[in-house]
Every structure is written in structure tokens, then in C-alpha cells.
Design a protein around this motif. Structure first.
Motif, PDB file in Angstrom:
ATOM      1  N   ALA A 245     -22.758  59.134 -56.830  1.00  0.00           N
ATOM      2  CA  ALA A 245     -22.210  59.641 -58.089  1.00  0.00           C
ATOM      3  C   ALA A 245     -20.888  58.965 -58.444  1.00  0.00           C
ATOM      4  O   ALA A 245     -20.628  58.663 -59.617  1.00  0.00           O
ATOM      5  N   ASP A 246     -20.067  58.689 -57.429  1.00  0.00           N
ATOM      6  CA  ASP A 246     -18.751  58.110 -57.720  1.00  0.00           C
ATOM      7  C   ASP A 246     -18.796  56.598 -57.937  1.00  0.00           C
ATOM      8  O   ASP A 246     -17.771  55.985 -58.253  1.00  0.00           O
ATOM      9  N   THR A 247     -19.961  55.988 -57.779  1.00  0.00           N
ATOM     10  CA  THR A 247     -20.086  54.551 -58.043  1.00  0.00           C
ATOM     11  C   THR A 247     -21.063  54.241 -59.177  1.00  0.00           C
ATOM     12  O   THR A 247     -21.340  53.073 -59.453  1.00  0.00           O
ATOM     13  N   LEU A 248     -21.575  55.301 -59.831  1.00  0.00           N
ATOM     14  CA  LEU A 248     -22.576  55.101 -60.882  1.00  0.00           C
ATOM     15  C   LEU A 248     -22.023  54.242 -62.015  1.00  0.00           C
ATOM     16  O   LEU A 248     -22.671  53.291 -62.461  1.00  0.00           O
ATOM     17  N   ASP A 249     -20.829  54.553 -62.481  1.00  0.00           N
ATOM     18  CA  ASP A 249     -20.269  53.794 -63.599  1.00  0.00           C
ATOM     19  C   ASP A 249     -20.004  52.347 -63.221  1.00  0.00           C
ATOM     20  O   ASP A 249     -20.204  51.442 -64.034  1.00  0.00           O
ATOM     21  N   ALA A 250     -19.583  52.117 -61.994  1.00  0.00           N
ATOM     22  CA  ALA A 250     -19.351  50.745 -61.544  1.00  0.00           C
ATOM     23  C   ALA A 250     -20.654  49.966 -61.496  1.00  0.00           C
ATOM     24  O   ALA A 250     -20.708  48.783 -61.875  1.00  0.00           O
ATOM     25  N   LYS A 251     -21.723  50.612 -61.031  1.00  0.00           N
ATOM     26  CA  LYS A 251     -23.021  49.942 -60.965  1.00  0.00           C
ATOM     27  C   LYS A 251     -23.532  49.619 -62.364  1.00  0.00           C
ATOM     28  O   LYS A 251     -24.003  48.500 -62.624  1.00  0.00           O
ATOM     29  N   VAL A 252     -23.434  50.583 -63.267  1.00  0.00           N
ATOM     30  CA  VAL A 252     -23.850  50.340 -64.649  1.00  0.00           C
ATOM     31  C   VAL A 252     -22.971  49.269 -65.281  1.00  0.00           C
ATOM     32  O   VAL A 252     -23.461  48.367 -65.975  1.00  0.00           O
ATOM     33  N   GLY A 253     -21.667  49.337 -65.005  1.00  0.00           N
ATOM     34  CA  GLY A 253     -20.737  48.359 -65.564  1.00  0.00           C
ATOM     35  C   GLY A 253     -21.045  46.942 -65.114  1.00  0.00           C
ATOM     36  O   GLY A 253     -20.907  45.993 -65.892  1.00  0.00           O
ATOM     37  N   GLY A 254     -21.458  46.778 -63.873  1.00  0.00           N
ATOM     38  CA  GLY A 254     -21.806  45.451 -63.380  1.00  0.00           C
ATOM     39  C   GLY A 254     -23.012  44.877 -64.095  1.00  0.00           C
ATOM     40  O   GLY A 254     -23.056  43.684 -64.408  1.00  0.00           O
ATOM     41  N   ILE A 255     -23.996  45.727 -64.359  1.00  0.00           N
ATOM     42  CA  ILE A 255     -25.189  45.277 -65.081  1.00  0.00           C
ATOM     43  C   ILE A 255     -24.834  44.929 -66.519  1.00  0.00           C
ATOM     44  O   ILE A 255     -25.277  43.911 -67.064  1.00  0.00           O
ATOM     45  N   VAL A 256     -24.023  45.759 -67.145  1.00  0.00           N
ATOM     46  CA  VAL A 256     -23.598  45.492 -68.520  1.00  0.00           C
ATOM     47  C   VAL A 256     -22.818  44.178 -68.594  1.00  0.00           C
ATOM     48  O   VAL A 256     -23.025  43.375 -69.509  1.00  0.00           O
ATOM     49  N   LYS A 257     -21.950  43.943 -67.636  1.00  0.00           N
ATOM     50  CA  LYS A 257     -21.182  42.690 -67.610  1.00  0.00           C
ATOM     51  C   LYS A 257     -22.119  41.488 -67.544  1.00  0.00           C
ATOM     52  O   LYS A 257     -21.904  40.482 -68.234  1.00  0.00           O
ATOM     53  N   ALA A 258     -23.155  41.582 -66.736  1.00  0.00           N
ATOM     54  CA  ALA A 258     -24.128  40.487 -66.644  1.00  0.00           C
ATOM     55  C   ALA A 258     -24.833  40.278 -67.979  1.00  0.00           C
ATOM     56  O   ALA A 258     -25.011  39.141 -68.431  1.00  0.00           O
ATOM     57  N   LEU A 259     -25.224  41.364 -68.631  1.00  0.00           N
ATOM     58  CA  LEU A 259     -25.905  41.261 -69.918  1.00  0.00           C
ATOM     59  C   LEU A 259     -25.018  40.611 -70.968  1.00  0.00           C
ATOM     60  O   LEU A 259     -25.459  39.740 -71.731  1.00  0.00           O
TER      61      LEU A 259
END
Length: 261
Positions: free
Chosen positions: A186-200
């Protein structure tokens, strides 16, 4: 449009669409279905947006159909049920066909129609604590309108089991069968989503749009001469496009492409 069931933000080329009915576990009703469809239509046309995150407020991502909506449906005629179901089907298709990449940020439980909502997205990231369930047959129903997307996401064999048993399964199982791409605490969800968004956002917007269409339009087609010609035409078109030329040229010149400026 003045959204009542959603919260929408746009910043740094990213739009975030947040289901905002936490008091009913973000369950669908006619209004929320219409608003989601409208939001994705608008964002798909917005030139300032290059990626979309679908998120939810509260402990659950989406519990499926709203109870009050279900009570209304119980008194519908066949024609009214057909129209009502078509609105949901069209909303899911709007997400699926959105020209912008869509990332589902699943922060909690996801049931029934909510699984269709997630399956219509391109990339799914879920917290490890999330649970999933295709519960329709428990109510004497079937997951019909969501089935094209859920079956694509989890595969025929898994769909055969979970459509028929209505078993609840956890995020680890959702990941194992391919319904979820990435798991996160739960505390890393935004970081994981953010990494994917950065790649996109680092990729050519036009190429991302065309790559999304490529997967959708090539999957399950036999490798015929027609398909070979189609894929050859697609690469020829993208090579000749403005961003195709810029991408290759920037690579050769060892500089950033202009879509990163």
C-alpha cells in the motif's frame, strides 16, 4: 461537464480520474457510468493529456453495481434492461478504445463490474491486499457486458473457473493469471504507478497510440498475407510520420526527442 461521481485532475501531461463515491464502495449507477464514459471521451481528445490513471477514493476500488440501481433494475422491462446494459458496455468500450494509455491504480477490493472497469485499462497495478470477485452468478446473473475485457485480461481458462464459481481471489492470484500486471504494498502503490507513468510519458505520444491500436487489432488474427501487408503498412506509416522521423533522428544525434521538451 460538471462531474458529481468523479474527481479529475490534469497535471504534467497526466490525467487522473478518481471514482469518488467511497460511501458506496464506488459502485456503479447510471450517473457514474455516464460520467466515466464522458470523462474518457474528453480526455482522449485532450491534447494536453498523454496518459490517464484510473483510481478510486476510499477502501474499495469498485464493488460493482450500486444497490439502489439494482433495486431499480429489478422493475425494468426487457427493453429498459437492454438499454441500461448497453450504457455500461459502451462506457467500458470507451476506456478500451481510448487513444491514451490507461493505468488502473487498484487500491482495494474490486468486484463484478469493477473488474470489467479494470480489465478495460491497459496496465493494472494493485495493492497486495486487494481481493477480486466475479460474483454475478451468485445473484442469478452473468458477467456479460464485462466479459470481452475480463476474458482478454485473465484468459479463457481462468474466466471459465471464476465466472462459474464466483469465488473471491486475492491479488496474488490475480497477478498469477495475468489480470494484474504489478503488485505493490500500500505504501509503494503510488511509486509503482508513477514509474509506469514516467515510462509512458517518455515515449512518442503518437507511437504509444498506434502501439495500443496495434495490439488490439492484431491479436488473434491468423498470420496471413493480409496481416503481413497490414503490419508492413503500419511500420511504413510510422517511419514516415513526424514523430517517427524525429525519434530516429534524435537517437542518431544522441539527443532527446522533441516530445520530451
Amino acid at each position: 461537464m460538471d462531474y458529481q461521481t468523479l474527481a479529475i485532475t490534469i497535471a504534467d501531461k497526466l490525467a487522473t480520474v478518481t471514482l469518488n463515491r467511497p460511501d458506496v464502495r464506488n459502485a456503479f449507477n447510471e450517473q457514474s457510468i455516464n460520467e466515466i464514459a464522458s470523462a474518457f471521451e474528453e480526455l482522449g481528445r485532450n491534447e494536453l493529456v498523454r496518459a490517464i490513471v484510473l483510481a478510486a477514493e476510499g477502501p474499495a476500488f469498485c464493488a460493482g453495481a450500486d444497490l439502489n440501481w439494482m433495486k431499480k433494475m429489478a422493475g425494468y422491462s426487457h427493453a429498459e434492461n437492454q438499454s441500461d446494459a448497453m450504457a455500461l458496455a459502451q462506457m467500458l468500450r470507451t476506456i478500451y478504445l481510448c487513444p491514451k494509455p490507461v493505468v488502473a491504480r487498484v487500491q482495494g477490493d474490486c468486484y463484478a463490474g469493477g473488474m470489467g472497469l479494470v480489465a478495460a485499462c491497459d496496465i493494472v497495478v494493485a495493492v497486495q491486499e486487494a481481493n477480486f470477485c466475479l460474483s454475478e452468478v451468485k445473484l442469478g446473473l452473468i458477467p456479460a457486458t464485462i466479459s470481452p475485457y475480463v476474458i482478454k485480461a485473465m484468459g479463457e481458462n481462468a474466466a471459465r473457473r471464476y465466472f462459474l464459481t464466483a469465488e473471491r481471489f486475492d491479488a496474488a492470484e490475480a497477478h498469477r493469471i495475468g489480470f494484474v500486471h504489478e503488485l505493490a504494498a500500500a505504501d509503494t502503490l503510488d511509486a509503482k504507478v508513477g514509474g509506469i507513468v514516467k515510462a509512458l510519458l517518455g515515449n512518442s505520444p503518437n507511437a504509444v497510440k498506434e502501439a495500443k491500436a496495434l495490439v488490439r487489432e492484431v491479436v488473434d488474427r491468423p498470420v496471413t498475407d493480409e496481416l503481413l501487408a497490414d503490419t508492413a503498412q503500419r511500420i511504413a506509416n510510422i517511419r514516415a510520420s513526424e514523430q517517427g522521423r524525429e525519434g530516429v533522428q534524435s537517437f542518431l544525434e544522441k539527443r532527446k526527442p522533441n516530445w520530451l521538451n
